[in-house]
Design a protein around this motif. Structure first.
Motif, PDB file in Angstrom:
ATOM      1  N   ARG A  96     -19.556 -24.936   9.076  1.00 46.64           N
ATOM      2  CA  ARG A  96     -19.541 -24.451  10.461  1.00 46.64           C
ATOM      3  C   ARG A  96     -20.953 -24.385  11.045  1.00 46.64           C
ATOM      4  O   ARG A  96     -21.201 -24.807  12.174  1.00 46.64           O
ATOM      5  CB  ARG A  96     -18.871 -23.074  10.538  1.00 46.64           C
TER       6      ARG A  96
ATOM      7  N   PRO B 223     -14.859 -23.549  17.054  1.00 48.70           N
ATOM      8  CA  PRO B 223     -14.232 -22.248  16.772  1.00 48.70           C
ATOM      9  C   PRO B 223     -15.072 -21.476  15.752  1.00 48.70           C
ATOM     10  O   PRO B 223     -15.588 -22.061  14.793  1.00 48.70           O
ATOM     11  CB  PRO B 223     -12.876 -22.622  16.156  1.00 48.70           C
TER      12      PRO B 223
ATOM     13  N   ASP C  57     -13.829 -18.926  13.998  1.00 52.27           N
ATOM     14  CA  ASP C  57     -12.893 -18.556  12.938  1.00 52.27           C
ATOM     15  C   ASP C  57     -12.779 -19.685  11.909  1.00 52.27           C
ATOM     16  O   ASP C  57     -12.643 -20.857  12.271  1.00 52.27           O
ATOM     17  CB  ASP C  57     -11.531 -18.279  13.589  1.00 52.27           C
ATOM     18  N   GLU C  58     -12.841 -19.335  10.632  1.00 53.11           N
ATOM     19  CA  GLU C  58     -12.823 -20.322   9.549  1.00 53.11           C
ATOM     20  C   GLU C  58     -11.590 -21.235   9.595  1.00 53.11           C
ATOM     21  O   GLU C  58     -11.698 -22.456   9.505  1.00 53.11           O
ATOM     22  CB  GLU C  58     -12.891 -19.603   8.199  1.00 53.11           C
ATOM     23  N   LYS C  59     -10.418 -20.626   9.749  1.00 54.46           N
ATOM     24  CA  LYS C  59      -9.180 -21.401   9.745  1.00 54.46           C
ATOM     25  C   LYS C  59      -9.107 -22.332  10.962  1.00 54.46           C
ATOM     26  O   LYS C  59      -8.733 -23.510  10.835  1.00 54.46           O
ATOM     27  CB  LYS C  59      -7.975 -20.459   9.711  1.00 54.46           C
ATOM     28  N   ALA C  60      -9.476 -21.823  12.119  1.00 53.49           N
ATOM     29  CA  ALA C  60      -9.447 -22.644  13.333  1.00 53.49           C
ATOM     30  C   ALA C  60     -10.483 -23.768  13.253  1.00 53.49           C
ATOM     31  O   ALA C  60     -10.217 -24.902  13.659  1.00 53.49           O
ATOM     32  CB  ALA C  60      -9.688 -21.774  14.568  1.00 53.49           C
TER      33      ALA C  60
END
Length: 147
Positions: free
Chosen positions: A96, A109, A111-114
């Motif tokens: 990221r 994003p 957020d890790e998942k997004a």
């Protein structure tokens, strides 16, 4: 790993890890990791031959059976071992961070998942290559160009 001079090991053999005392781990400043390292060494001793025959995508869940080894560690280890960086936990902070520096105009994003979903979608068939490239670029720039 194979070299022109024969096999070279970046890490000690499992029996060496299993022979380390608590004081040895303390002296190496690895006290926190000693139970995971011992569990991994024991597991490799028992199942290493079986695991060496597994395809990379089956090796990740196999490694997750080792106490204190979760999906991140297993994925990163298999990615490093096989050069399959599509198995690396590519939503993590390192990817990221460096993706944001490489392409600051993209609204990434947080957020890790997004992020992982967006990264996989954007990289498509090049997920492995672009994840590795992004990590390598980041390491090079984080160390001021010295690797």
């Amino acid at each position: 790993m194979g070299t022109d001079a024969g096999t070279a090991w970046a890490f000690p053999r499992p029996e060496v890890v299993l022979g380390l005392t608590d004081a040895d781990f303390a002296g190496l400043r690895m006290t926190f990791f000693r139970t995971a390292l011992r569990a991994a060494a024991e597991a490799v001793t028992k199942r290493g031959e079986e695991w060496s025959a597994l395809p990379a995508d089956e090796l990740v869940p196999a490694l997750c059976t080792i106490p204190r080894i979760g999906p991140w560690s297993a994925g990163a280890a298999v990615a490093d071992h096989t050069n399959r960086f599509d198995l690396y936990p590519y939503g993590d902070l390192a990817v990221r961070t460096w993706a944001a520096r490489l392409a600051p105009s993209i609204d990434w994003p947080a957020d890790e998942k997004a992020f992982a979903a967006r990264w996989a979608s954007m990289t498509g068939d090049h997920l492995s290559d672009l994840t590795l490239l992004t990590l390598a670029w980041g390491v090079r720039h984080a160390t001021g160009g010295a690797v």
